[in-house]
Enzyme design. Structure first.
Site, mmCIF file in Angstrom:
data_model
loop_
_atom_site.group_PDB
_atom_site.id
_atom_site.type_symbol
_atom_site.label_atom_id
_atom_site.label_comp_id
_atom_site.label_asym_id
_atom_site.label_seq_id
_atom_site.Cartn_x
_atom_site.Cartn_y
_atom_site.Cartn_z
ATOM 1 N N ASP A 88 1.074 -0.745 0.513
ATOM 2 C CA ASP A 88 -0.345 0.121 0.090
ATOM 3 C C ASP A 88 0.609 1.448 0.065
ATOM 4 O O ASP A 88 2.088 1.399 0.578
ATOM 5 C CB ASP A 88 -0.778 0.223 1.422
ATOM 6 C CG ASP A 88 -1.727 0.800 1.797
ATOM 7 O OD1 ASP A 88 -2.762 1.291 -0.094
ATOM 8 O OD2 ASP A 88 -1.985 2.209 2.262
ATOM 9 N N GLU A 106 14.364 -15.252 1.392
ATOM 10 C CA GLU A 106 14.067 -16.656 1.993
ATOM 11 C C GLU A 106 13.362 -17.679 1.879
ATOM 12 O O GLU A 106 13.862 -18.633 2.095
ATOM 13 C CB GLU A 106 13.883 -15.814 3.300
ATOM 14 C CG GLU A 106 15.066 -14.936 3.986
ATOM 15 C CD GLU A 106 14.755 -14.494 4.932
ATOM 16 O OE1 GLU A 106 13.692 -14.390 5.815
ATOM 17 O OE2 GLU A 106 15.111 -13.010 5.467
HETATM 18 C C1 NOJ Z 1 -4.409 3.096 -0.698
HETATM 19 C C2 NOJ Z 1 -5.409 2.042 -1.110
HETATM 20 O O1 NOJ Z 1 -5.703 1.403 -2.328
HETATM 21 C C3 NOJ Z 1 -6.672 3.146 -0.326
HETATM 22 O O2 NOJ Z 1 -7.879 2.378 -0.486
HETATM 23 C C4 NOJ Z 1 -6.201 3.738 1.433
HETATM 24 O O3 NOJ Z 1 -7.185 4.283 1.475
HETATM 25 C C5 NOJ Z 1 -4.958 4.956 0.909
HETATM 26 N N1 NOJ Z 1 -4.062 3.317 0.485
HETATM 27 C C6 NOJ Z 1 -4.250 4.423 2.264
HETATM 28 O O4 NOJ Z 1 -4.206 3.682 2.990
#
Ligand code: NOJ
Length: 567
Positions: free
Chosen positions: A205, A261
């Site tokens: 993310d 790993e």
């Molecule tokens: C990207 C994620 O896809 C989204 O849904 C989220 O709100 C933001 N990152 C923050 O984590």
């Protein structure tokens, strides 16, 4: 077993499960891990190689689970670790890989580290895991600087003792300090935890936000908006304190050691909304392996725009010495069937029309659903024929449209709350509505919950979902679902096995026609052709393997794609 080789992910079709809205096995109105297990057969029949589950960890669900309170457990509302093990085993038995989501930029403010940071006070090692800074003004009553949260409002929140913490997203998502070694160690523990439990890969993310430059100059000297919401980050990363900084790559080189790993080595796909010319670094094989290329998701329906997106994606793949990815939809953007159904303007204006339309409950523009469906079918063939991996978002295989008229009071997206007092944005719930599994709405949820006696789905489903339900589409050869199954089967049988990721532009590729060639496993050559223009396009001599619409006098009509196997 398909795609059993170590670099299966380089040419995979990955299906994104947004767990809370996929299938609810226990009847609480929220989808769950057991729900994903129950539908493994459905996904195997669809013909995908892997599933990626958006976060299912314990979370206050302020941001759909991207506010993680514990990275190494399952939210009790979504199941248990044993449920995860069963799901992973079922996926593996069906020949599918499992990708889990890692959220390293921020934790929930309910995470034990954040609670400890509040309790321990300024200057403590506990606070150093996050980004706390003194406020400005005599008593620290002003934020350290003017940075804004991506979701709206200030990016700093006071904690009552003169300090403020940074949150690039919701107030309840506190940004971690990636200069702190404990943060590094803890995420490596998490990567090993899920790898040991059967995860084959990771989706990272906001992968471009981890490294931040907070201290090289006084905070107030940075611009208030250092391009943090920019979808096309460009320029040299070291001018930007928050996004796409060069040091972020050190983190992923460290993670690569962890991935290696394992046998086969794990891979990751980074979510990094950076300019195409920066994508390849994240994807290089001494880092994550792959990065999302969101160019398709940003394009409106114009041949030149898609041609450019393909060129940029292939260029990034070549530079990273890996493969690229193709994405039309995910849980953060309006569904593409709707984007393609709205008036089309050159892609430089991005989603503005879709966003405006959503804000006004779908009444501003006429949604031409027939065009949306037609173009979505055409887009699928154009996408699936390309070298690299394809990420599908749950429900696109049903041809679902965005649900634009969810009442404000029912919205869950923090964007809706955080912008409520200004230029309000309804947010992303319209693509997160629980899936319709059965057309009969006898129990008020189109079969979303298994038990007959169940709570209402967490977001309301519209009546028109009935015609898109899985049971209707399964019985209809002309449905979007049947089309997805047929196209995925052809890709798996004829395109992927060559292992060849080359692409040549076809001579017909010009003007309103996007056409390219790929080698086929049976020795023939695939020509994938998409016609964006009004004039029907002539097809090359060969066998039509599949077409997204009926041919007209042997020619490809507007908004249609075909795959032709040529000798
Ligand atoms: C990207 C994620 O896809 C989204 O849904 C989220 O709100 C933001 N990152 C923050 O984590």
């Amino acid at each position: 077993m398909t795609n059993a080789h170590a670099d299966w992910w380089k040419q995979a079709v990955v299906y994104q499960v947004y767990p809370r809205s996929f299938y609810d096995a226990n009847g609480d109105g929220l989808g769950d891990i057991a729900g994903a297990t129950a539908k493994i057969d459905y996904l195997a029949a669809l013909g995908v190689d892997a599933i990626w589950l958006s976060p299912f960890y314990p979370s206050p669900l302020i941001d759909g689970g991207y506010d993680v309170a514990d990275y190494r457990d399952v939210d009790p509302r979504l199941g248990t670790l044993e449920d995860f093990d069963k799901m992973a085993a079922a996926a593996h038995a069906a020949g599918m890989k499992v990708i889990v989501d890692i959220v390293p930029n921020h934790t929930s403010t309910e995470h034990e580290w954040f609670r400890a940071a509040l309790a321990a006070g300024p200057g403590s090692p506990e606070r150093d895991r996050y980004i706390f800074r003194p406020g400005r003004g005599e008593h620290g009553e002003l934020p350290p600087n003017g940075w804004k949260s991506t979701f709206g409002g200030p990016a700093w929140e006071p904690v009552g003792d003169g300090e403020w913490y940074l949150h690039l997203f919701a107030v309840e998502q506190a940004d971690l300090n990636w200069k702190n070694p404990e943060v590094h160690e803890d995420f490596k523990t998490t990567l090993r935890f899920w790898s040991d439990r059967g995860a084959d890969g990771f989706r990272i993310d906001v992968a471009h936000a981890l490294a931040k430059d907070i201290d090289s100059r006084p905070l107030e000297d940075w611009p208030d908006d250092p391009g943090q919401s920019s979808l096309a980050q460009s320029g040299s990363g070291d001018e930007n304190p928050l996004w796409d900084r060069p040091e972020v790559h050190d983190i992923y080189r460290e993670w690569r050691q962890v991935f290696n790993e394992y046998e086969p080595a794990r891979f990751a796909v980074g979510e990094a909304w950076v300019a195409p010319e920066h994508q390849w670094m994240y994807a290089s094989t001494d880092e994550l392996g792959q990065v999302f290329n969101f160019e398709f998701a940003k394009k409106n329906w114009f041949a030149a725009d898609f041609r450019l997106a393909i060129e940029e994606g292939l260029d990034a793949a070549e530079r990273s010495k890996s493969t690229t990815t193709w994405v039309l939809s995910n849980h953060d953007v309006p569904r593409h069937a709707t984007r393609f159904a709205l008036p089309q303007v050159p892609s430089s204006t991005h989603h503005q029309i879709a966003t405006d339309w959503l804000l006004r409950d779908g009444t501003t523009y006429y949604e031409d659903r027939e065009a949306g469906t037609r173009r979505s079918r055409a887009a699928l063939l154009m996408e699936l024929g390309l070298p690299g991996s394809v990420y599908l978002y749950q429900g696109e295989e049903l041809g679902l449209f965005e649900v634009a008229d969810i009442p404000w009071g029912a919205l869950e997206d923090p964007q809706a709350q955080m912008t409520a007092h200004g230029d309000a944005i309804k947010g992303r719930d319209g693509c997160r509505v629980p899936l319709p599994w059965t057309s009969l709405d006898a129990t008020g949820d189109f079969g979303f919950s298994g038990p007959a006696d169940h709570a209402a789905p967490h977001l309301p489903q519209p009546a028109w979902f009935a015609q898109f339900a899985v049971d209707v589409e399964e019985g209809d050869e002309a449905s979007m679902l049947s089309f997805y199954r047929a196209a995925l089967a052809l890709r798996r049988a004829l395109i992927v096995p060559t292992g060849d990721t080359s692409l040549a532009w076809d001579e017909a590729n010009a003007g309103d026609v996007v056409a390219y060639q790929r080698p086929l496993a049976d020795g023939r050559t695939l020509v994938s052709m998409t016609n964006f223009g009004a004039a029907p396009a002539a097809l090359p001599a060969g066998e039509v393997l599949i077409a997204s619409a009926e041919l007209v006098d042997g020619k490809l009509p507007q908004d249609a794609s075909a795959w032709i196997a040529c000798a």
